[in-house]
Design a protein around this motif. Structure first.
Motif, short mmCIF file in Angstrom:
data_model
loop_
_atom_site.label_atom_id
_atom_site.label_comp_id
_atom_site.label_asym_id
_atom_site.label_seq_id
_atom_site.Cartn_x
_atom_site.Cartn_y
_atom_site.Cartn_z
N THR A 1 -8.06 14.09 4.54
CA THR A 1 -8.46 15.25 5.13
C THR A 1 -10.01 15.28 5.62
OG1 THR A 1 -6.89 16.66 3.91
CG2 THR A 1 -8.72 17.81 4.92
N VAL A 2 -10.27 15.75 6.80
CA VAL A 2 -11.60 15.61 7.18
C VAL A 2 -11.80 16.92 7.92
CG1 VAL A 2 -11.45 13.20 7.66
CG2 VAL A 2 -10.96 14.81 9.55
N LEU A 3 -13.08 17.27 8.12
CA LEU A 3 -13.70 18.43 8.74
C LEU A 3 -14.14 18.01 10.12
CD1 LEU A 3 -14.78 21.38 9.19
CD2 LEU A 3 -16.74 20.70 8.14
N ARG A 4 -13.50 18.28 11.15
CA ARG A 4 -13.90 17.86 12.58
C ARG A 4 -14.72 18.83 13.43
NH1 ARG A 4 -12.64 13.97 16.32
NH2 ARG A 4 -12.41 14.70 18.54
N LEU A 5 -15.90 18.56 13.66
CA LEU A 5 -17.16 19.34 14.58
C LEU A 5 -17.09 18.95 15.85
CD1 LEU A 5 -19.76 19.65 11.77
CD2 LEU A 5 -17.76 21.29 12.07
N VAL A 6 -16.83 19.77 16.77
CA VAL A 6 -16.82 19.57 18.41
C VAL A 6 -17.89 20.25 18.95
CG1 VAL A 6 -15.67 18.89 20.37
CG2 VAL A 6 -14.61 18.73 18.29
N PHE A 7 -19.05 19.38 19.52
CA PHE A 7 -19.96 19.83 20.16
C PHE A 7 -20.05 19.81 21.78
CE2 PHE A 7 -21.35 19.06 15.95
CZ PHE A 7 -22.14 19.87 15.47
N GLY A 8 -20.43 20.53 22.51
CA GLY A 8 -20.83 20.18 23.76
C GLY A 8 -22.11 19.27 23.98
N ILE B 1 -10.14 21.90 10.29
CA ILE B 1 -9.58 20.82 9.39
C ILE B 1 -8.48 19.98 9.87
CG2 ILE B 1 -8.46 20.88 6.89
CD1 ILE B 1 -11.34 21.75 7.02
N VAL B 2 -8.67 18.67 9.84
CA VAL B 2 -7.66 17.71 10.18
C VAL B 2 -7.07 16.59 9.02
CG1 VAL B 2 -7.14 15.80 11.80
CG2 VAL B 2 -8.72 17.60 12.49
N THR B 3 -5.81 17.11 8.98
CA THR B 3 -5.00 16.24 7.87
C THR B 3 -4.03 15.21 8.38
OG1 THR B 3 -4.95 18.24 6.50
CG2 THR B 3 -3.67 16.58 5.66
N ARG B 4 -4.33 13.90 8.00
CA ARG B 4 -3.46 12.92 8.52
C ARG B 4 -2.90 12.30 7.27
NH1 ARG B 4 -8.95 11.66 10.63
NH2 ARG B 4 -8.93 11.63 12.81
N GLN B 5 -1.39 12.10 7.68
CA GLN B 5 -0.44 11.58 6.52
C GLN B 5 -0.04 10.09 7.24
OE1 GLN B 5 0.72 13.08 3.96
NE2 GLN B 5 1.92 11.34 3.35
N MET C 1 0.66 -1.15 -0.01
CA MET C 1 -0.07 -0.02 0.04
C MET C 1 0.93 1.44 0.07
SD MET C 1 -2.59 1.38 2.90
CE MET C 1 -4.00 0.36 2.32
N ALA C 2 0.44 2.29 -0.71
CA ALA C 2 1.30 3.54 -0.99
C ALA C 2 1.04 4.42 0.36
CB ALA C 2 0.96 4.19 -1.90
N ASP C 3 1.94 5.33 0.55
CA ASP C 3 1.52 6.37 1.67
C ASP C 3 0.32 7.08 0.93
OD1 ASP C 3 4.32 5.60 2.55
OD2 ASP C 3 5.10 7.47 2.17
N SER C 4 -0.41 7.56 2.05
CA SER C 4 -1.53 8.00 1.92
C SER C 4 -1.76 9.35 2.88
CB SER C 4 -2.67 7.34 2.00
OG SER C 4 -3.09 6.68 3.51
#
Length: 76
Positions: A7-14, A66-70, A1-4
């Protein structure tokens, strides 16, 4: 599997439980999102009582980002 990268939009609520939050992540967000676009949508989730988690209904807007995971493969 190649590197990947994802990106997600993370919404946090009380929630109804003091000190507890509820987070949701949405895949492939548009790159030009702003507070003015995100905040009203988050408020609709709260006002419409659309989500109830283990800590109760959503009650407040805590954060959004915005969260980006490498992922770099070591063994493939």
């Amino acid at each position: 599997m190649a590197d990947s990268q994802t990106t997600v939009l993370r919404l946090v609520f009380g929630t109804e439980t003091p000190g507890k939050t509820y987070a949701m992540e949405l895949n492939s967000p548009k790159p030009d999102l702003t507070d003015a676009l995100i905040r009203p949508v988050m408020q609709q989730f709260i006002d419409g009582q659309l989500v109830s988690g283990t800590n109760g209904m959503l009650t407040s807007i805590e954060s959004a980002g915005i969260v980006t995971r490498q992922v770099a493969d070591i063994i493939s």
